[in-house]
Structures are given as structure tokens and as C-alpha cells.
Design a protein around this motif. Structure first.
Motif, PDB file in Angstrom:
ATOM      1  N   LEU A   1       6.341  17.746  -2.807  1.00 16.22           N
ATOM      2  CA  LEU A   1       6.348  16.491  -2.048  1.00 16.22           C
ATOM      3  C   LEU A   1       5.434  16.663  -0.846  1.00 16.22           C
ATOM      4  N   TRP A   2       4.367  15.827  -0.787  1.00 14.07           N
ATOM      5  CA  TRP A   2       3.484  15.848   0.375  1.00 14.07           C
ATOM      6  C   TRP A   2       3.982  14.761   1.310  1.00 14.07           C
ATOM      7  N   ALA A   3       4.617  15.159   2.396  1.00  7.79           N
ATOM      8  CA  ALA A   3       5.279  14.217   3.289  1.00  7.79           C
ATOM      9  C   ALA A   3       4.479  14.054   4.571  1.00  7.79           C
ATOM     10  N   GLY A   4       3.894  12.887   4.738  1.00  4.20           N
ATOM     11  CA  GLY A   4       3.101  12.607   5.920  1.00  4.20           C
ATOM     12  C   GLY A   4       2.150  11.472   5.615  1.00  4.20           C
ATOM     13  N   ALA A   5       1.208  11.221   6.505  1.00  3.24           N
ATOM     14  CA  ALA A   5       0.262  10.133   6.297  1.00  3.24           C
ATOM     15  C   ALA A   5      -0.558  10.374   5.040  1.00  3.24           C
ATOM     16  N   GLN A   6      -0.640   9.376   4.170  1.00  2.00           N
ATOM     17  CA  GLN A   6      -1.348   9.536   2.903  1.00  2.00           C
ATOM     18  C   GLN A   6      -2.824   9.862   3.096  1.00  2.00           C
ATOM     19  N   SER A   7      -3.370   9.375   4.179  1.00  3.50           N
ATOM     20  CA  SER A   7      -4.799   9.581   4.409  1.00  3.50           C
ATOM     21  C   SER A   7      -5.144  11.054   4.601  1.00  3.50           C
TER      22      SER A   7
ATOM     23  N   PRO B   1       1.484  15.406   9.658  1.00  4.22           N
ATOM     24  CA  PRO B   1       1.708  14.356  10.637  1.00  4.22           C
ATOM     25  C   PRO B   1       1.946  13.004   9.948  1.00  4.22           C
ATOM     26  N   PRO B   2       2.813  12.170  10.484  1.00  2.00           N
ATOM     27  CA  PRO B   2       3.402  12.222  11.837  1.00  2.00           C
ATOM     28  C   PRO B   2       4.718  12.992  11.919  1.00  2.00           C
ATOM     29  N   LEU B   3       5.107  13.718  10.890  1.00  2.00           N
ATOM     30  CA  LEU B   3       6.375  14.448  10.935  1.00  2.00           C
ATOM     31  C   LEU B   3       6.286  15.594  11.936  1.00  2.00           C
ATOM     32  N   LYS B   4       7.392  15.810  12.662  1.00  2.00           N
ATOM     33  CA  LYS B   4       7.429  16.799  13.737  1.00  2.00           C
ATOM     34  C   LYS B   4       8.498  17.858  13.457  1.00  2.00           C
ATOM     35  N   PRO B   5       8.505  18.955  14.236  1.00  2.00           N
ATOM     36  CA  PRO B   5       9.528  19.991  14.039  1.00  2.00           C
ATOM     37  C   PRO B   5      10.946  19.446  14.052  1.00  2.00           C
ATOM     38  N   SER B   6      11.193  18.418  14.872  1.00  2.00           N
ATOM     39  CA  SER B   6      12.535  17.851  14.961  1.00  2.00           C
ATOM     40  C   SER B   6      12.997  17.255  13.627  1.00  2.00           C
ATOM     41  N   PHE B   7      12.039  16.887  12.767  1.00  2.00           N
ATOM     42  CA  PHE B   7      12.390  16.332  11.461  1.00  2.00           C
ATOM     43  C   PHE B   7      13.183  17.349  10.645  1.00  2.00           C
ATOM     44  N   LEU B   8      12.782  18.616  10.724  1.00  2.00           N
ATOM     45  CA  LEU B   8      13.488  19.667   9.982  1.00  2.00           C
ATOM     46  C   LEU B   8      14.914  19.806  10.479  1.00  2.00           C
TER      47      LEU B   8
END
Length: 224
Positions: free
Chosen positions: A5-11, A53-60
């Protein structure tokens, strides 16, 4: 086949790169935002999750209940600082990279991490399962199957079977069994072992013979 799963901006994941990963036998899905990422993680058990990005450490930290055991977390964070890398590692990431790696290298890394995951799961499975012929006991879930079908055991029947499996091929006296299962202060007498053994044998049906009576001593669990 490895699922990713590639989680972040598709671009951040060029179409050609995505196609090349799939050509390397990596099943890839995209998730462009936090909500979609959490939804997919709750529905599917991906082998590898790449956070961008835009996922951050807090997401984990906020998604630990969705990060099922065995999942490997990689982080792609362009231009990340040392402190940012350390933060991701502290929250459970396996690796952090600040530049998009060569697609062949990423595919090889994912496959290697997947092999490690499978090996560890198999080792854990072997450690958590006790087996004697068609009888399989799963200590972690206190579950017992016979010829693939789950047995309905009382807590004490389960404890008795577990104790016999842990000491299979050993002759155990009734006193030993009482001490192990009920403790020193038990006042019910050693014949309670016979009662539970009889009930357990009944549930083992045609395989009851693996629980053998050793006259004048106690019981022994032997393979059929």
C-alpha cells in the motif's frame, strides 16, 4: 505475491514507477489521504506499507490498532531531517528514505522483508502450536482441534490436556496432576483426575486411546 500500500499523495508515485513495481510481482494500491489509508488498512492486511507525505509520524502512533502484527512500514520523506527520521523510527518504521529508490531496489527490498515476515510467522506458529497426531492445541487462544474440528472443552479439561501434552510419553501420577492443575491446597482428592480424564477421553472419541491409564500410578499421553 507481495502486497504493498503506497499511502500518501498520488503525485509522489509516478505511473511508470507503479507499473514497474507491478512488473516485479508487487501488488500495489494507492491511497492519497489519511482517511482512505485508514480505511484500506482496516480492510486489508498488506505486507508492506509505504508512507509518503502528507502522512506524518503521528499517523503511526494514532493507527497502531490498524497496524496488524507482521506489517512492515517504510517511509518515503523527501528532504527529511535526522530528527524526522528518528521520529518515524521511534513510532515503528522499518526504514526511512529521503529519495525515491530505484524501482528494482525497492522491489527487492520488499520481497526480502516479506520473506523475513513469513519466516518469523512460521517460527511463531510452530512455537505456539502443540501437536500429537490429529490433535492440535493452540495455547495462545486456548483452542484444541481434532482432525481439523474444534473441540468444546471445559477450562479444566483444556488444562489437563495441555499438561499431558507438555509431558507426553511421561507417566504422571494423579498426585502430580492434582498439584499442577489444582495446587497443594486442593481438598477434592486425586480421584477428581479420573473424572476429568474420563470426560476428556469421551470428547476425544476414537482417539481416546492416546490417554493411557498406567495402573497403580496415573496416566500417560502417547502417540497413536
Amino acid at each position: 505475491m507481495v502486497s504493498l500500500l503506497w499511502a500518501g499523495a498520488q503525485s509522489l508515485l509516478p505511473l511508470l514507477y507503479l507499473q514497474q513495481l507491478r512488473a516485479e510481482k508487487i501488488v500495489v494500491e494507492n491511497s492519497p489521504n489519511v482517511l482512505e489509508t485508514r480505511r484500506l488498512m482496516s480492510e486489508k492486511n498488506y505486507d508492506i506499507i509505504v508512507l509518503a507525505p502528507p502522512l506524518k509520524p503521528s499517523f503511526l502512533l494514532s493507527s497502531r490498532n490498524l497496524l496488524k502484527k507482521g506489517r512492515t512500514i517504510l517511509v518515503y520523506l523527501p528532504g527529511c531531517t535526522l530528527e524526522q527520521q528518528l521520529d518515524f523510527y521511534r513510532q515503528g518504521a522499518s526504514e526511512v528514505f529521503d529519495a525515491l529508490p530505484d524501482v528494482r531496489l525497492l522491489a527487492a527490498k520488499c520481497k526480502a522483508l516479506y520473506r523475513v515476515r513469513v519466516f518469523e510467522q512460521n517460527r511463531e506458529h510452530q512455537e505456539l502450536v502443540m501437536q500429537q497426531g490429529p490433535l492440535v492445541l493452540y495455547p495462545q487462544g486456548r483452542k484444541v482441534t481434532l482432525d481439523g474440528e474444534e473441540l468444546s472443552l471445559t477450562p479444566k479439561e483444556y488444562d489437563l490436556l495441555l499438561y499431558m501434552l507438555q509431558n507426553q510419553n511421561q507417566v504422571l501420577s494423579r498426585e502430580q496432576i492434582v498439584e499442577a492443575l489444582w495446587g497443594y491446597a486442593f481438598e477434592g482428592g486425586v480421584r477428581t483426575v479420573d473424572t476429568h480424564m474420563k470426560s476428556l477421553r469421551k470428547k476425544l472419541k476414537g482417539h481416546a486411546g492416546m490417554l493411557q491409564t498406567v495402573w497403580g500410578v496415573g496416566y500417560q499421553l502417547k502417540g497413536e
